[in-house]
Design a protein around this motif. Sequence first.
Motif: not given
Length: 300
Positions: A30-32, A227-229, A257-263
Amino acid sequence: MIAPLDRLQATLLALPASMRGILWMASAGLLFAVLNTIMRALSLVLPIFETQFLRYFVGLLLLAPFILRAGLAAYWPNRLGGQLWRGAVHTAGLLLWFIALPKIPLADMTAIGFTSPIFVMIGAALVLGEKMVPARWLAVAIGFGGVLIVVLPGIDGGAGFYHLVMLGSAPLMAASFLIVKALTRYDKPEVILVWQSITVSLFSLPFAIDGWVWPSALQWLAFIACGVFGSIGHYCVNRAFLATDISATQPIKFLDLLWTSLAGYLVFADTPSIWTMAGGAVIFVSTTWVVRRERRAVPA
């Protein structure tokens, strides 16, 4: 009365080691996803290798107060050679990754990156001697099938070359993860994190100098956020590898894949195709199943 943070820590410690590793890896994913969204935005307006260098160099600057407070000796690794090798391999993978980053959608980038667990599991069995549970292979095979559903319909398009470049980074990233797993036997996760920032910054600098463009104030803030994430995300990865076998943590990565698709949809207006949605459904089934199985497993 136990403080909320203490209660959370006690709950995590009560879980099987495999489940702790999965939770650490899920948090990292999720952070990435947030990190990669910011990095793609920066790579569209700044030189790609400068973006790579600043992402790790700013992360190192953010870690500097912790290093100075504890003393340099506390962060000196027991396996310096291994840290240098890890940094070189990780930098090589990042060079390919950043070349492709501004050219393909976030969802496709993440999907192609999911070939990395295949190389990780093979390496974990051959190099680290980890026992390969058939269910883990099955989960990865199902998830990889979902990746193919996402990638293959568009692989022959104009961005096909950059899809292959991104694919080339996968075995290098897998090798980097395997080195990290080996290093957790000798060095603490925070030591590995610090030396990743040091080595990647050092090895990326020669590529960043050519065509340097000074970032704006807003872009510097974005690099600070990266840097933080990034630092917290890599710490979560290191904790995951410390908690359990590296192969046990890999199937959960398909949730990325779900997180990056949403982003991608929210930030870049990349509307996920029906193939992305179908592949995401397959991936979700795979990850949900393996999490349930690992939760029932008895810790070694």
